[in-house]
Design a protein around this motif. Structure first.
Motif, short mmCIF file in Angstrom:
data_model
loop_
_atom_site.label_atom_id
_atom_site.label_comp_id
_atom_site.label_asym_id
_atom_site.label_seq_id
_atom_site.Cartn_x
_atom_site.Cartn_y
_atom_site.Cartn_z
N THR A 623 -13.34 9.46 1.49
CA THR A 623 -12.97 8.08 1.19
C THR A 623 -12.59 7.92 -0.27
N THR A 624 -13.39 8.53 -1.16
CA THR A 624 -13.10 8.45 -2.60
C THR A 624 -11.73 9.01 -2.91
N MET A 625 -11.40 10.16 -2.30
CA MET A 625 -10.12 10.80 -2.55
C MET A 625 -8.96 9.92 -2.06
N LEU A 626 -9.10 9.37 -0.85
CA LEU A 626 -8.03 8.52 -0.32
C LEU A 626 -7.82 7.28 -1.18
N ILE A 627 -8.93 6.68 -1.61
CA ILE A 627 -8.83 5.50 -2.49
C ILE A 627 -8.12 5.89 -3.78
N ALA A 628 -8.50 7.05 -4.33
CA ALA A 628 -7.89 7.50 -5.58
C ALA A 628 -6.40 7.79 -5.39
N VAL A 629 -6.05 8.43 -4.27
CA VAL A 629 -4.64 8.73 -3.99
C VAL A 629 -3.83 7.45 -3.92
N TYR A 630 -4.31 6.50 -3.13
CA TYR A 630 -3.56 5.26 -2.97
C TYR A 630 -3.54 4.44 -4.27
N ALA A 631 -4.64 4.48 -5.00
CA ALA A 631 -4.67 3.76 -6.29
C ALA A 631 -3.65 4.36 -7.25
N ALA A 632 -3.62 5.69 -7.32
CA ALA A 632 -2.69 6.35 -8.24
C ALA A 632 -1.24 6.08 -7.86
N SER A 634 -0.12 3.62 -6.04
CA SER A 634 0.16 2.18 -6.19
C SER A 634 0.44 1.82 -7.64
N ILE A 635 -0.34 2.40 -8.55
CA ILE A 635 -0.12 2.13 -9.98
C ILE A 635 1.25 2.61 -10.41
N MET A 636 1.66 3.81 -9.94
CA MET A 636 2.97 4.32 -10.30
C MET A 636 4.07 3.39 -9.77
N CYS A 637 3.91 2.90 -8.55
CA CYS A 637 4.92 1.97 -7.99
C CYS A 637 4.93 0.65 -8.76
N LEU A 638 3.75 0.17 -9.13
CA LEU A 638 3.67 -1.08 -9.90
C LEU A 638 4.36 -0.94 -11.26
N LEU A 639 4.12 0.19 -11.91
CA LEU A 639 4.75 0.41 -13.22
C LEU A 639 6.26 0.52 -13.09
N THR A 640 6.74 1.04 -11.97
CA THR A 640 8.17 1.23 -11.79
C THR A 640 8.88 -0.05 -11.37
N PHE A 641 8.38 -0.66 -10.30
CA PHE A 641 9.05 -1.84 -9.75
C PHE A 641 8.56 -3.15 -10.36
N ARG A 642 7.40 -3.10 -11.01
CA ARG A 642 6.81 -4.30 -11.65
C ARG A 642 6.71 -5.45 -10.67
N LEU A 644 4.20 -6.55 -7.19
CA LEU A 644 3.16 -6.26 -6.21
C LEU A 644 3.76 -6.21 -4.81
N ALA A 645 4.72 -7.09 -4.55
CA ALA A 645 5.36 -7.12 -3.23
C ALA A 645 6.09 -5.81 -2.95
N ALA A 646 6.81 -5.30 -3.94
CA ALA A 646 7.53 -4.04 -3.76
C ALA A 646 6.55 -2.89 -3.52
N THR A 647 5.45 -2.92 -4.25
CA THR A 647 4.44 -1.87 -4.09
C THR A 647 3.86 -1.90 -2.69
N LEU A 648 3.58 -3.09 -2.18
CA LEU A 648 3.05 -3.20 -0.81
C LEU A 648 4.06 -2.71 0.22
N CYS A 649 5.33 -2.98 0.00
CA CYS A 649 6.36 -2.50 0.93
C CYS A 649 6.38 -0.98 1.00
N VAL A 650 6.10 -0.31 -0.12
CA VAL A 650 6.12 1.15 -0.15
C VAL A 650 4.82 1.73 0.38
N GLY A 691 9.72 5.98 0.67
CA GLY A 691 9.68 4.55 0.37
C GLY A 691 10.28 4.22 -0.98
N ILE A 692 10.01 5.06 -1.99
CA ILE A 692 10.52 4.80 -3.34
C ILE A 692 12.05 4.85 -3.35
N TYR A 693 12.62 5.87 -2.73
CA TYR A 693 14.09 5.98 -2.72
C TYR A 693 14.72 4.81 -1.97
N ILE A 694 14.15 4.45 -0.81
CA ILE A 694 14.75 3.36 -0.02
C ILE A 694 14.61 2.04 -0.75
#
Length: 784
Positions: A623-632, A634-642, A644-650, A691-694
């Motif tokens: 569980t810890t690993m999955l949370i960490a994977v998704y957190a990491a 998600s943060i990268m997507c947030l920093l890129t697309f700025r 939250l909606a775009a991050t959720l779509c990915v 998801g990121i490319y699309i």
């Protein structure tokens, strides 16, 4: 002019494309060095890398490694008499030769080797004059019928039936404790680590093949951690064949996709360069390839092809507007470098989260995969466009790309309905139902092994057939849980200690899944019975300390030098997760109730103790690993697309894939263990690329003022077809693993095939449906 044509060239673009010869030369020099390093990579592993060294069980086992022998890494050679039983001159001579041959194999702890020919294996009986005893095979043995009858009598009195001798007298065991490293014969000051593959080959050549050929009436069965790992490494050499097949399949499909031999060759070569660099860096940093990290080169190849396809697709589209191949390469670089970099960094960060798992092989896999992603940034995002800027793309490919850009595509038009206001809600409802069903069925997912023997190998493999033979013919299986009883010096022989050990043994023997248990109590009770004319009423513990001291004198190997540590050996029917959980729970409950000053029951050693510790680490880390994977990610997507909606779509399509993947594992009877846990994290890391490319392309068209459905249609015409091709291509390539002789590789192939396909489907089907509810096109246009 397109938006990307109008954009000014960045510093990085100018640095790369204004110095193309230097880039090619630098990559060539790096390739020469790392190719030499990669050629030195060898399959290797170690016992300690396969276990969670930070777990209390393992720390206690290592702490007492010198106190007690045979707590972990052992190999058992069972020599079976095909016709008749072991009481024949030919059989006993073959057993002697095998005993001597195994004794001299490098890596064997010779002081702990046991068989019927070992002087330390003795018999004891009660006579009118007191105790009598001696070696099971006496010095007077000569192979005559009288000697064989004496041998039979000695074995019956030795207590070794079901342990070193089969219950049906048709086989016996040579028990080999192993050393993790041993002195170099040529230089005693140097230590050589145990080479599991070499050791396994020596067992096959010097023992099994040699003596089965010499004596057709003998059949040899070999089990143990070292043999299992050796078989795995041998089987995984076949990965090279699957890798070659994957390259061939990818090349053919890529050629069909690009309609250009030059660009197809460039993508494959750039990706193979990335694989070589990754292997070279692995060796340079002092790592090798173990049975679990052998999938990393394929993952690097898969990720490289994924990004290479996007690059070639982008260059082909740009060639329709550019005047030459250099301009097209620069336009594609300008358009795709940032999305590609974000996707690869997301991959790397996701892989790095595997470092949270305290198991050496998984941590090395994480390091290897992260290095592979890092080199793809250089080879597929930088070197590949530079290569294409020189060789260009065929006129046929450019012509097809131009025609695709203007003509109507019924298939993509149909798929674009996923973003339609009427279809999107249905898609979301279906996804929610699938998610709920996956969560419900995924509750059946188990931690640990679900099969007897070595679950990494197929049930009909030679190792598992050998293991089945030992389980059926011996009372002491290969799955041993060792509970260490710690006292003050000279305290292990007190009545208080022995009585508590006796009670523990009784509880363990009455636990489902336990075959038997032995300890110094077993010997003490037998000796006390013998001291009283063999009367069964006296087969118990005495309260007289002198009698207890005498009774344990023959319990060799069942306590340490100062009698402060004594093991209770619990033999299990298997090492399935449920069996281990039951046995460990009973032992832990007993320890909590009975631990006190001067008497402590410590878990755990033995291979079953190691498996139990590994299962606990995986259960705590999953569980810890999955949370960490998704957190990491998600943060990268947030920093890129700025956004939250775009991050959720990915991210949300990836969550659905993970949940359905767990349900698939539960349905297929695949447990979460060292072999499968990394695949769960790797599936997320690789899937985020789609998801990121699309989304990056979809956002570009939305900013230009297109409606969501029209923008998605244009996205599918450009990036979507590359995503669809990549998902199908990689799934076909990895599906070849399903035919592997190694079961866990076949399981990995099945899981990765599912994840490649479902991540692709999620990105194409679910992402636009989520965008219908989460993205505001007007807001994006205002920011353009």
């Amino acid at each position: 002019m397109s938006k990307h044509q109008q954009q000014p060239a960045s510093f990085l673009e100018r640095l790369i494309f204004n110095n193309r010869p230097a880039v090619i030369l630098l990559c060539l020099l790096i390739s020469v060095f790392l190719f030499f390093q990669a050629s030195q990579v060898r399959p290797q592993t170690s016992f300690e890398k396969m276990i969670p060294l930070g777990h209390p069980y393992i720390q206690k086992m290592l702490e007492h490694r010198n106190d007690l022998a045979n707590l972990g890494n052992t190999v058992r050679i069972s020599v079976e008499a095909v016709d008749g039983d072991i009481f024949s001159k030919e059989y006993m001579e073959t057993l002697r030769l095998i005993n001597d041959e195994a004794f001299y194999i490098p890596g064997v702890d010779r002081s702990g080797l046991k068989s019927l020919w070992s002087p330390s294996v003795r018999w004891t009986e009660v006579t009118e004059e007191g105790f009598a005893g001696g070696e099971v095979i006496p010095q007077t043995y000569d192979g005559s019928s009288e000697s064989l009858e004496e041998l039979r009598s000695n074995i019956l009195k030795s207590g070794q039936i079901g342990r070193l001798v089969g219950n049906n007298f048709k086989s016996s065991i040579v028990d080999l404790p192993l050393l993790e490293s041993y002195a170099d014969p040529e230089d005693q000051s140097k230590q050589i680590p145990l080479d599991y593959q070499k050791f396994s080959h020596e067992l096959e050549e010097k023992v099994r093949d040699k003596y089965q050929a010499q004596n057709p009436n003998v059949k040899i069965h070999i089990i143990g951690f070292a043999k299992k790992v050796g078989d795995l490494i041998d089987g995984l050499i076949g990965v090279a064949l699957f890798f070659a097949v994957a390259i061939a399949i990818t090349f053919v499909l890529l050629l069909w996709f690009t309609h250009c031999f030059k660009s197809t060759l460039a993508v494959v070569v750039a990706t193979l360069i990335a694989v070589v660099w990754q292997l070279g860096l692995l060796h340079t940093l002092g790592f090798g390839l173990d049975p679990y990290s052998m999938l990393v080169p394929f993952l690097v190849f898969a990720i490289g092809i994924s990004h290479g396809v996007q690059k070639i697709n982008g260059i082909a589209m740009a060639s329709g507007e550019a005047t030459d191949s250099l301009s097209a390469a620069r336009m594609a670089f300008r358009q795709l470098f940032i999305p590609g970099l974000v996707a690869l960094l997301s991959d790397a960060v996701g892989f790095i989260t595997l470092l949270l798992i305290d198991i050496g092989v998984i941590r090395e896999l994480a390091i290897g995969a992260s290095m592979g992603v890092a080199v793809i940034i250089l080879t597929n995002l930088i070197l590949l466009p530079v290569m294409i800027s020189y060789i260009g793309i065929s006129k046929k490919a450019v012509q097809i790309s131009r025609e695709d850009a203007v003509k109507e595509h019924p298939f993509w038009r149909f798929i674009s309905n996923c973003a339609h206001p009427m279809v999107a809600p249905i898609s979301v409802v279906v996804a929610v139902i699938a998610l709920a069903g996956g969560v419900w069925y995924g509750q059946n997912l188990k931690i640990g092994d679900l099969d007897q023997g070595a679950p990494e190998l197929h049930p009909d493999s030679r190792y598992n057939l050998d293991n089945d033979f030992v389980i059926r013919n011996y009372s002491t299986s290969s799955d041993v849980l060792v509970i260490m009883v710690k006292t003050a010096p000279e305290g292990c022989s007190t009545y208080q200690t022995l009585s508590a050990m006796d009670e523990l043994m009784w509880k363990m023997e009455n636990t489902d899944g336990v075959q038997s248990a032995i300890s110094m109590v077993t010997v003490s009770r037998q000796v006390i019975k013998g001291m009283n004319e063999g009367n069964l009423k006296w087969e118990t513990l005495s309260r007289n300390q002198d009698m207890l001291n005498n009774s344990i004198a023959r319990a060799d190997g069942l306590y340490n030098g100062d009698c402060s540590v004594a093991p209770v050996l619990v033999f299990l029917t298997d090492h399935k997760a449920e069996t281990l959980t039951r046995a460990v729970q009973v032992a832990e409950d007993f320890a909590k109730e009975n631990n006190k000053e001067g008497l402590e029951f410590i878990l755990a050693a033995g291979n079953a103790g190691i498996e139990a510790a590994t299962n606990e680490v995986i259960a705590a880390s999953e569980t810890t690993m999955l949370i960490a994977v998704y957190a990491a990610v998600s943060i990268m997507c947030l920093l890129t697309f700025r956004s939250l909606a775009a991050t959720l779509c990915v991210i949300l399509p990836l969550v659905l894939t993970s949940v359905l993947g767990n349900a698939l594992m539960a349905y297929m009877g695949i447990g979460v263990k060292v072999a499968t846990l990394p695949v769960i994290a790797l599936g997320v890391g690789i899937g985020v690329d789609y998801g990121i490319y699309i989304y990056s392309r979809l956002e570009t068209y939305l900013r230009q003022g297109l409606s969501l459905q029209d923008a998605y249609y244009e996205t599918l015409k450009s990036t979507g077809k590359a995503v669809l091709f990549t998902g199908v291509c990689l799934a076909i390539g990895v599906a070849t693993w399903i035919f592997s002789t190694i079961k866990f590789q076949a399981d990995m192939g099945l899981m990765l095939t599912f994840m490649f396909l479902w991540n692709m489907i999620g990105a194409i089907w679910l992402l636009p449906a989520l965008a219908r509810f989460l993205i505001n096109p007007e807001k994006l246009r205002n920011k353009a």
